[in-house]
Each structure stands twice: as structure tokens, then as C-alpha cells.
Write a protein that holds these residues in place. Structure first.
Motif, mmCIF file in Angstrom:
data_model
loop_
_atom_site.group_PDB
_atom_site.id
_atom_site.type_symbol
_atom_site.label_atom_id
_atom_site.label_comp_id
_atom_site.label_asym_id
_atom_site.label_seq_id
_atom_site.Cartn_x
_atom_site.Cartn_y
_atom_site.Cartn_z
ATOM 1 N N UNK A 175 0.838 -1.207 0.000
ATOM 2 C CA UNK A 175 0.000 0.000 0.000
ATOM 3 C C UNK A 175 0.872 1.256 0.000
ATOM 4 N N UNK A 176 0.248 2.380 -0.364
ATOM 5 C CA UNK A 176 0.955 3.657 -0.292
ATOM 6 C C UNK A 176 1.417 3.869 1.147
ATOM 7 N N UNK A 177 2.594 4.485 1.281
ATOM 8 C CA UNK A 177 3.153 4.720 2.617
ATOM 9 C C UNK A 177 3.099 6.210 2.938
ATOM 10 N N UNK A 178 2.314 6.563 3.926
ATOM 11 C CA UNK A 178 2.265 7.950 4.385
ATOM 12 C C UNK A 178 3.575 8.285 5.085
ATOM 13 N N UNK A 179 3.820 9.574 5.280
ATOM 14 C CA UNK A 179 5.032 10.000 5.978
ATOM 15 C C UNK A 179 5.082 9.349 7.361
ATOM 16 N N UNK A 180 6.201 8.736 7.692
ATOM 17 C CA UNK A 180 6.388 8.079 8.985
ATOM 18 C C UNK A 180 5.884 6.645 9.039
ATOM 19 N N UNK A 181 5.206 6.185 7.996
ATOM 20 C CA UNK A 181 4.667 4.819 7.985
ATOM 21 C C UNK A 181 5.757 3.821 7.584
ATOM 22 N N UNK A 182 5.494 2.557 7.883
ATOM 23 C CA UNK A 182 6.434 1.516 7.494
ATOM 24 C C UNK A 182 5.659 0.283 7.047
ATOM 25 N N UNK A 183 6.355 -0.592 6.351
ATOM 26 C CA UNK A 183 5.767 -1.845 5.866
ATOM 27 C C UNK A 183 6.846 -2.911 5.885
ATOM 28 N N UNK A 184 6.404 -4.176 5.943
ATOM 29 C CA UNK A 184 7.322 -5.306 5.919
ATOM 30 C C UNK A 184 6.759 -6.333 4.946
ATOM 31 N N UNK A 185 7.651 -6.891 4.138
ATOM 32 C CA UNK A 185 7.263 -7.946 3.209
ATOM 33 C C UNK A 185 8.382 -8.977 3.189
ATOM 34 N N UNK A 186 8.021 -10.236 2.990
ATOM 35 C CA UNK A 186 9.007 -11.303 2.895
ATOM 36 C C UNK A 186 9.111 -11.745 1.443
ATOM 37 N N UNK A 187 10.338 -11.926 0.975
ATOM 38 C CA UNK A 187 10.568 -12.381 -0.394
ATOM 39 C C UNK A 187 11.451 -13.617 -0.372
ATOM 40 N N UNK A 188 11.248 -14.465 -1.361
ATOM 41 C CA UNK A 188 12.042 -15.682 -1.517
ATOM 42 C C UNK A 188 12.986 -15.485 -2.701
ATOM 43 N N UNK A 189 14.278 -15.348 -2.463
ATOM 44 C CA UNK A 189 15.195 -15.198 -3.587
ATOM 45 C C UNK A 189 15.300 -16.494 -4.389
ATOM 46 N N UNK A 190 15.660 -16.332 -5.652
ATOM 47 C CA UNK A 190 15.942 -17.472 -6.514
ATOM 48 C C UNK A 190 17.425 -17.416 -6.851
ATOM 49 N N UNK A 191 17.908 -18.346 -7.619
ATOM 50 C CA UNK A 191 19.333 -18.416 -7.909
ATOM 51 C C UNK A 191 19.865 -17.076 -8.416
ATOM 52 N N UNK A 192 20.934 -16.591 -7.796
ATOM 53 C CA UNK A 192 21.616 -15.346 -8.151
ATOM 54 C C UNK A 192 20.629 -14.212 -8.390
ATOM 55 N N UNK A 193 19.982 -13.782 -7.328
ATOM 56 C CA UNK A 193 18.941 -12.756 -7.389
ATOM 57 C C UNK A 193 19.411 -11.453 -6.768
#
Length: 143
Positions: free
Chosen positions: A67-85
Motif C-alpha cells: 500500500x501507499x506509505x504515508x510520511x512516517x509509515x512503514x511496511x514489511x514484506x518477505x521475499x524468496x530469492x531465486x538463484x543469483x537474485x
């Protein structure tokens, strides 16, 4: 008296084993999550079209829209890397200018860790990473 001591000692041992077991389960769960990308908006304005993408050798991988991040807001997301990413953060500032920043320069499948990126005024970013780690030791604390 010795029965009381044994039962108290047995309870303490069971509690310790339970805590250790909970920690180990947390490690296993966290290991499956990949890399945590933490984004904080300290630019003083709302940033839009925020996304995190894993890319490898010309292949644009899975795009995670946030989502859009307002001033001072934060977000967290997890990603799964693939070979040489590598992992990119994309966003548009308040004037609509698109920014693409690399938050993790190199990762492979199975890596885990944390990449923290702060969006500053003028579309600049500041990043810190604890990647690559082949084993996550943070367990539940990093979820």
C-alpha cells in the motif's frame, strides 16, 4: 521435601524444554519466509506505487505490491530469492517520479535475513542488510 524439590525441578526442566522447542519451531518457520524487507518512509510525504521485486539475470520475478506509505509509515514484506537474485524497491514520490533502488544486491535460493530501507526526502534511500544468512537465528523475533 525431596518430592517438592523434584517436582519443582521437573517443572523448570519442562519449561526450559518448552521454550527451547518453541524457539526451534520459530527458526524453522522463519527459515521458510526468506528475506524480510522492511521499508520506512521518512521522506515527509506519501510515497505511492510501492513494490518489492526479486529479479535474477534479466528475469523479473515475483512482484509484491504494497500500500501507499504515508510520511512516517512503514511496511514489511518477505521475499524468496531465486538463484543469483537481487531485490529491488520501487516507488513513486509525491511528484510522481518513479524510483528504483536495489535493497539486496545478491542473494540465492535459501538465503534469509533482513534488509531495512528508509526512504528519505528527494527520493533518496538508505539501506542496511543482514543478508545473506544460510540459517536464520532470529526465529519468531523476526516475524
Amino acid at each position: 521435601m525431596t518430592t517438592l524439590l523434584r517436582s519443582r525441578a521437573a517443572r523448570l526442566i519442562l519449561i526450559a524444554v518448552g521454550i527451547l522447542l518453541l524457539y526451534v519451531i520459530g527458526l524453522l518457520v522463519r527459515q521458510q519466509r526468506g528475506i524480510a524487507v522492511l521499508i520506512r518512509n521518512d521522506s515527509g510525504e506519501t510515497v505511492r506505487q510501492v513494490s518489492v521485486t526479486v529479479e535474477s539475470l534479466g528475469n523479473r520475478g515475483k512482484n509484491r505490491d504494497l500500500p501507499d506509505l504515508a510520511a512516517g509509515a512503514s511496511a514489511r514484506v518477505y521475499v524468496q530469492p531465486v538463484t543469483e537474485s537481487h531485490v529491488n524497491l520501487e516507488f513513486s514520490d509525491a511528484r510522481g517520479k518513479k524510483h528504483v533502488e536495489t535493497v539486496v544486491g545478491y542473494a540465492e535460493s535459501g538465503y534469509c535475513g533482513t534488509a531495512t530501507t528508509t526512504i528519505l526526502a528527494g527520493g533518496k534511500t538508505e539501506s542496511r542488510t543482514s543478508v545473506p544468512e544460510l540459517v536464520c537465528w532470529k526465529g519468531w523475533l523476526d516475524l
